[in-house]
Every structure is written in C-alpha cells, then in structure tokens.
Design a protein around this motif. Structure first.
Motif, PDB file in Angstrom:
ATOM      1  N   UNK A   1     -11.209   2.780  -1.900  1.00  0.00           N
ATOM      2  CA  UNK A   1     -10.404   2.677  -0.678  1.00  0.00           C
ATOM      3  C   UNK A   1      -9.638   1.361  -0.555  1.00  0.00           C
ATOM      4  N   UNK A   2     -10.214   0.217  -0.925  1.00  0.00           N
ATOM      5  CA  UNK A   2      -9.416  -1.018  -0.863  1.00  0.00           C
ATOM      6  C   UNK A   2      -8.179  -0.956  -1.768  1.00  0.00           C
ATOM      7  N   UNK A   3      -8.328  -0.394  -2.953  1.00  0.00           N
ATOM      8  CA  UNK A   3      -7.190  -0.306  -3.865  1.00  0.00           C
ATOM      9  C   UNK A   3      -6.151   0.693  -3.355  1.00  0.00           C
ATOM     10  N   UNK A   4      -6.598   1.791  -2.774  1.00  0.00           N
ATOM     11  CA  UNK A   4      -5.657   2.762  -2.201  1.00  0.00           C
ATOM     12  C   UNK A   4      -4.895   2.146  -1.023  1.00  0.00           C
ATOM     13  N   UNK A   5      -5.568   1.327  -0.212  1.00  0.00           N
ATOM     14  CA  UNK A   5      -4.884   0.651   0.904  1.00  0.00           C
ATOM     15  C   UNK A   5      -3.848  -0.338   0.373  1.00  0.00           C
ATOM     16  N   UNK A   6      -4.198  -1.070  -0.677  1.00  0.00           N
ATOM     17  CA  UNK A   6      -3.249  -2.003  -1.278  1.00  0.00           C
ATOM     18  C   UNK A   6      -2.042  -1.239  -1.821  1.00  0.00           C
ATOM     19  N   UNK A   7      -2.287  -0.133  -2.501  1.00  0.00           N
ATOM     20  CA  UNK A   7      -1.184   0.672  -3.028  1.00  0.00           C
ATOM     21  C   UNK A   7      -0.263   1.125  -1.896  1.00  0.00           C
ATOM     22  N   UNK A   8      -0.825   1.556  -0.792  1.00  0.00           N
ATOM     23  CA  UNK A   8      -0.005   1.982   0.353  1.00  0.00           C
ATOM     24  C   UNK A   8       0.823   0.817   0.887  1.00  0.00           C
ATOM     25  N   UNK A   9       0.225  -0.374   0.972  1.00  0.00           N
ATOM     26  CA  UNK A   9       0.980  -1.550   1.422  1.00  0.00           C
ATOM     27  C   UNK A   9       2.137  -1.870   0.480  1.00  0.00           C
ATOM     28  N   UNK A  10       1.972  -1.571  -0.787  1.00  0.00           N
ATOM     29  CA  UNK A  10       3.011  -1.847  -1.785  1.00  0.00           C
ATOM     30  C   UNK A  10       4.069  -0.738  -1.829  1.00  0.00           C
ATOM     31  N   UNK A  11       3.899   0.331  -1.033  1.00  0.00           N
ATOM     32  CA  UNK A  11       4.882   1.407  -0.991  1.00  0.00           C
ATOM     33  C   UNK A  11       4.576   2.582  -1.896  1.00  0.00           C
ATOM     34  N   UNK A  12       3.348   2.679  -2.408  1.00  0.00           N
ATOM     35  CA  UNK A  12       2.951   3.813  -3.261  1.00  0.00           C
ATOM     36  C   UNK A  12       2.482   4.972  -2.408  1.00  0.00           C
ATOM     37  N   UNK A  13       2.804   6.175  -2.879  1.00  0.00           N
ATOM     38  CA  UNK A  13       2.402   7.408  -2.199  1.00  0.00           C
ATOM     39  C   UNK A  13       1.757   8.339  -3.210  1.00  0.00           C
TER      40      UNK A  13
ATOM     41  N   UNK B   1      -5.460  13.680 -11.151  1.00  0.00           N
ATOM     42  CA  UNK B   1      -5.639  13.886 -12.581  1.00  0.00           C
ATOM     43  C   UNK B   1      -7.063  13.505 -12.956  1.00  0.00           C
ATOM     44  N   UNK B   2      -7.408  13.812 -14.180  1.00  0.00           N
ATOM     45  CA  UNK B   2      -8.655  13.339 -14.764  1.00  0.00           C
ATOM     46  C   UNK B   2      -8.271  12.427 -15.909  1.00  0.00           C
ATOM     47  N   UNK B   3      -8.764  11.208 -15.872  1.00  0.00           N
ATOM     48  CA  UNK B   3      -8.502  10.254 -16.933  1.00  0.00           C
ATOM     49  C   UNK B   3      -9.840   9.717 -17.414  1.00  0.00           C
ATOM     50  N   UNK B   4     -10.118   9.867 -18.693  1.00  0.00           N
ATOM     51  CA  UNK B   4     -11.400   9.460 -19.281  1.00  0.00           C
ATOM     52  C   UNK B   4     -12.570  10.030 -18.486  1.00  0.00           C
ATOM     53  N   UNK B   5     -12.484  11.311 -18.200  1.00  0.00           N
ATOM     54  CA  UNK B   5     -13.529  12.066 -17.501  1.00  0.00           C
ATOM     55  C   UNK B   5     -13.782  11.596 -16.071  1.00  0.00           C
ATOM     56  N   UNK B   6     -12.823  10.900 -15.474  1.00  0.00           N
ATOM     57  CA  UNK B   6     -12.968  10.447 -14.093  1.00  0.00           C
ATOM     58  C   UNK B   6     -11.790  10.959 -13.267  1.00  0.00           C
ATOM     59  N   UNK B   7     -12.077  11.373 -12.048  1.00  0.00           N
ATOM     60  CA  UNK B   7     -11.026  11.817 -11.138  1.00  0.00           C
ATOM     61  C   UNK B   7     -10.190  10.626 -10.700  1.00  0.00           C
ATOM     62  N   UNK B   8      -8.889  10.829 -10.619  1.00  0.00           N
ATOM     63  CA  UNK B   8      -7.970   9.770 -10.181  1.00  0.00           C
ATOM     64  C   UNK B   8      -6.907  10.351  -9.278  1.00  0.00           C
ATOM     65  N   UNK B   9      -6.438   9.546  -8.350  1.00  0.00           N
ATOM     66  CA  UNK B   9      -5.257   9.863  -7.555  1.00  0.00           C
ATOM     67  C   UNK B   9      -4.074   9.268  -8.298  1.00  0.00           C
ATOM     68  N   UNK B  10      -3.027  10.073  -8.489  1.00  0.00           N
ATOM     69  CA  UNK B  10      -1.786   9.579  -9.093  1.00  0.00           C
ATOM     70  C   UNK B  10      -0.867   9.175  -7.943  1.00  0.00           C
ATOM     71  N   UNK B  11      -0.234   8.007  -8.083  1.00  0.00           N
ATOM     72  CA  UNK B  11       0.655   7.503  -7.047  1.00  0.00           C
ATOM     73  C   UNK B  11       1.965   7.070  -7.665  1.00  0.00           C
ATOM     74  N   UNK B  12       3.008   7.070  -6.855  1.00  0.00           N
ATOM     75  CA  UNK B  12       4.317   6.595  -7.313  1.00  0.00           C
ATOM     76  C   UNK B  12       4.968   5.786  -6.206  1.00  0.00           C
ATOM     77  N   UNK B  13       5.817   4.885  -6.630  1.00  0.00           N
ATOM     78  CA  UNK B  13       6.588   4.033  -5.717  1.00  0.00           C
ATOM     79  C   UNK B  13       8.029   4.154  -6.129  1.00  0.00           C
TER      80      UNK B  13
END
Length: 184
Positions: free
Chosen positions: A148-160, A165-177
C-alpha cells in the motif's frame, strides 16, 4: 577498485537527498538493503546470493552507459547514508509490448528510510530529471497489490492501474503514467 564513468554521470540534489548512479563501492550497503526481510517483503525475487547481487548491481550500472538512464542510488545529503534506489530502467520483463516498450519506474528504500518521505522526494526528482533529459514519455510500474505505501506513492506520481499480472509467481498490479501526467 576504481568506479568507471563517475565523472559523466548525472547527480541530482534535492533539499535532503543526493541521487546518483550506483558505483561499485555501494555494493555492501546496497546488498544489505536487499537482504533485510522487512525491506524485501514485497519483492517477487528470492533472496539473492552474493553473486546474484553483484550481477544486479552491475546491471544497474550498465543501464547508464547503454541507455543514458537507470536507477539512482539515493543518499542522505546531511550524512551520506545510503537510503535506497529510485529511477527508471528497462527490465524487459516480458509483460507485453504495452508494458515492456516503456521505461519502468522502480523504487526501494532501506527499512531505516521508511516513513520519512524520502521515496516521494527521490521519485519526483528522478521523474523530473528523466523528462528533462529524455523528454516526456509514458512510464510503467509493477507493484505487489499488498504494498500500500508503494501504491500510494505511485498514485502521487500520476500512475494509474492498467491491469494485473503474475511476475515470478507473484501477483502484481500493472500501472502506467501518461507522458503528460502531473504529480500530486
């Protein structure tokens, strides 16, 4: 061992931080950050061996000579203490053309640096530098959905969020700015 290319590399200063490309002399502090369980709890890669850590640091250093950008080491201006990594890179993760063709932002801060706003300050500086030197571009990120801290930082930086996806067997949220994103 001498650190090559240090004279031609960018250095960014913010009110509290110094950002610069990694040097070989950063290895021990940098590796210690990746060995800390609290810091690495959201990383999808296993605990790296010394050899894997060395190769990763060399990859970070190589980004600068191959691409003209990469991850910055983040240091406290007051005492020179290593705080973490922030920057943009090309990791070729194999997550599809809409992701892999864009510079990917990454940040990780040592546990002692958490909660002080250093990641936000460094991420803003890295994004500003990248836009000035490489032009505004769409950038991307992947983040563990529980970070959650990293997702909040991404939002502050303008990422949505753009998907999952799954990367190295771990769930991830993909974001773009988008290239035109404003930072909050």
């Amino acid at each position: 061992m001498a650190d090559p290319l240090t004279l031609t590399q960018p250095v960014i200063e913010t009110p509290r931080l110094l950002l610069r490309p990694h040097r070989l002399s950063d290895f021990h502090e940098w590796r210690a950050m990746f060995l800390d369980e609290g810091t690495r709890r959201f990383l999808s890669s296993p605990l790296p061996s010394e050899e894997e850590s060395w190769n990763r640091l060399l990859r970070y250093i190589g980004h600068w000579s191959a691409l003209g950008y990469g991850l910055f080491g983040v240091f406290d201006r007051a005492d020179g203490r290593f705080l973490g990594d922030v920057g943009l890179a090309d990791f070729h993760r194999g997550l599809g053309a809409e992701f892999d063709r864009c510079p990917e932002v990454a940040w990780i801060m040592a546990a002692a640096a958490h909660g002080h706003g250093y990641a936000t300050e460094a991420a803003r500086a890295a994004h500003d530098w990248f836009a000035r030197t490489h032009g505004p571009q769409r950038t991307v990120a992947i983040i563990d959905p529980d970070n959650h801290p990293s997702l909040r930082l991404a939002a502050r930086m303008g990422y949505h969020p753009t998907g999952e996806c799954t990367y190295r067997n771990a769930a991830c949220v993909m974001l773009a700015r988008p290239a035109t994103a404003a930072m909050a």
